[in-house]
Scaffold this motif. Structure first.
Motif, PDB file in Angstrom:
ATOM      1  N   TYR A 176     -10.341  82.606 100.439  1.00 42.52           N
ATOM      2  CA  TYR A 176     -11.080  81.990  99.343  1.00 42.52           C
ATOM      3  C   TYR A 176     -10.117  81.396  98.324  1.00 42.52           C
ATOM      4  CZ  TYR A 176     -15.309  84.392 100.914  1.00 42.52           C
ATOM      5  OH  TYR A 176     -16.384  84.826 101.648  1.00 42.52           O
ATOM      6  N   GLU A 195     -14.334  78.487 100.670  1.00 42.12           N
ATOM      7  CA  GLU A 195     -14.025  79.449 101.724  1.00 42.12           C
ATOM      8  C   GLU A 195     -13.534  78.670 102.936  1.00 42.12           C
ATOM      9  OE1 GLU A 195     -16.505  82.881 104.230  1.00 42.12           O
ATOM     10  OE2 GLU A 195     -17.479  81.758 102.610  1.00 42.12           O
ATOM     11  N   ILE A 220      -7.682  83.631  96.243  1.00 45.13           N
ATOM     12  CA  ILE A 220      -8.278  84.646  95.370  1.00 45.13           C
ATOM     13  C   ILE A 220      -8.866  85.818  96.144  1.00 45.13           C
ATOM     14  CG2 ILE A 220      -8.673  83.039  93.484  1.00 45.13           C
ATOM     15  CD1 ILE A 220     -11.626  82.954  94.336  1.00 45.13           C
ATOM     16  N   ASP A 235     -20.557  76.961  96.137  1.00 49.34           N
ATOM     17  CA  ASP A 235     -19.879  77.953  96.974  1.00 49.34           C
ATOM     18  C   ASP A 235     -19.948  77.394  98.389  1.00 49.34           C
ATOM     19  OD1 ASP A 235     -19.234  80.114  98.618  1.00 49.34           O
ATOM     20  OD2 ASP A 235     -20.349  81.560  97.429  1.00 49.34           O
ATOM     21  N   ASP A 290     -12.779  72.283  89.706  1.00 47.06           N
ATOM     22  CA  ASP A 290     -13.916  72.621  88.848  1.00 47.06           C
ATOM     23  C   ASP A 290     -14.280  74.102  88.906  1.00 47.06           C
ATOM     24  OD1 ASP A 290     -14.741  70.074  87.655  1.00 47.06           O
ATOM     25  OD2 ASP A 290     -15.041  69.469  89.734  1.00 47.06           O
ATOM     26  N   GLY A 291     -13.589  74.864  89.739  1.00 39.21           N
ATOM     27  CA  GLY A 291     -13.894  76.283  89.871  1.00 39.21           C
ATOM     28  C   GLY A 291     -14.884  76.598  90.977  1.00 39.21           C
ATOM     29  N   ASN A 292     -15.291  75.583  91.750  1.00 37.07           N
ATOM     30  CA  ASN A 292     -16.155  75.870  92.893  1.00 37.07           C
ATOM     31  C   ASN A 292     -15.424  76.812  93.836  1.00 37.07           C
ATOM     32  OD1 ASN A 292     -18.445  74.064  92.368  1.00 37.07           O
ATOM     33  ND2 ASN A 292     -16.936  72.444  92.622  1.00 37.07           N
ATOM     34  N   LEU A 293     -16.161  77.742  94.426  1.00 39.97           N
ATOM     35  CA  LEU A 293     -15.587  78.667  95.381  1.00 39.97           C
ATOM     36  C   LEU A 293     -15.512  77.994  96.741  1.00 39.97           C
ATOM     37  CD1 LEU A 293     -14.552  81.557  95.820  1.00 39.97           C
ATOM     38  CD2 LEU A 293     -16.903  82.179  96.465  1.00 39.97           C
ATOM     39  N   ARG A 329     -10.223  78.180  94.886  1.00 39.86           N
ATOM     40  CA  ARG A 329     -11.101  77.430  93.975  1.00 39.86           C
ATOM     41  C   ARG A 329     -10.611  75.994  93.859  1.00 39.86           C
ATOM     42  NH1 ARG A 329     -15.041  80.500  91.979  1.00 39.86           N
ATOM     43  NH2 ARG A 329     -14.609  82.714  91.733  1.00 39.86           N
ATOM     44  N   ASP A 330     -11.573  75.073  93.732  1.00 39.66           N
ATOM     45  CA  ASP A 330     -11.217  73.669  93.515  1.00 39.66           C
ATOM     46  C   ASP A 330     -11.009  73.434  92.020  1.00 39.66           C
ATOM     47  OD1 ASP A 330     -13.720  73.194  92.307  1.00 39.66           O
ATOM     48  OD2 ASP A 330     -14.445  71.906  93.919  1.00 39.66           O
ATOM     49  N   GLY A 381     -18.558  73.278  89.114  1.00 39.98           N
ATOM     50  CA  GLY A 381     -18.219  74.681  89.307  1.00 39.98           C
ATOM     51  C   GLY A 381     -19.337  75.570  89.794  1.00 39.98           C
ATOM     52  N   THR A 390     -10.705  65.662  91.941  1.00 39.09           N
ATOM     53  CA  THR A 390     -11.431  66.261  93.060  1.00 39.09           C
ATOM     54  C   THR A 390     -11.009  65.632  94.377  1.00 39.09           C
ATOM     55  OG1 THR A 390     -13.305  66.792  91.633  1.00 39.09           O
ATOM     56  CG2 THR A 390     -13.725  66.723  94.003  1.00 39.09           C
TER      57      THR A 390
END
Length: 130
Positions: free
Chosen positions: A115, A125, A98, A74, A120-123, A117-118, A71, A19
């Motif tokens: 947009y 922006e 994305i 946002d 962990d899948g966090n969105l 993703r990190d 995850g 991270t």
């Protein structure tokens, strides 16, 4: 009575080092090491006067969110760098966009956003004010 500013937020993550690398390499944030009120070593990423504390999954500091899971966030970050430059940077870092650029409404008015993703899948922006 009202609060005045967000001091920090907490992300629960699967891998703190992954991270830190992502937020540093991709978003230009700085690693910050500090000690919590209990004296335990902690890690955060920071930018400007903002900070994101990182908690390892399964080892969240108390008190904590009811369901701290990687995850689930946002987050929107404002930038004064053109989105075309961000797109080139993301491409160079191997980070797929994305969605975007797309028109959105930010906290203080119109923004245009990309947009990603990190780890962990966090969105995430990344936006510029219109």
């Amino acid at each position: 009575m009202s609060v005045i500013v967000l001091d920090h937020l907490v992300l629960t993550v699967a891998d703190i080092e992954a991270t830190v690398a992502f937020y540093g390499d991709v978003l230009g944030m700085l690693r910050e090491e500090f000690h919590g009120a209990d004296g335990a070593p902690r890690v955060a990423v920071s930018f400007g006067s903002q900070k994101i504390n990182l908690h390892a999954e399964g080892d969240a500091i108390e008190p904590r969110a009811v369901r701290p899971v990687p995850g689930s966030a946002d987050l929107c970050f404002l930038s004064d760098v053109p989105l075309e430059t961000w797109q080139e940077h993301f491409d160079a870092q191997g980070v797929p966009v994305i969605d975007g650029p797309v028109a959105r409404t930010g906290a203080t008015g119109p923004i245009t956003s990309l947009y990603i993703r990190d780890p962990d899948g966090n969105l995430i922006e990344v936006s510029v004010r219109d």
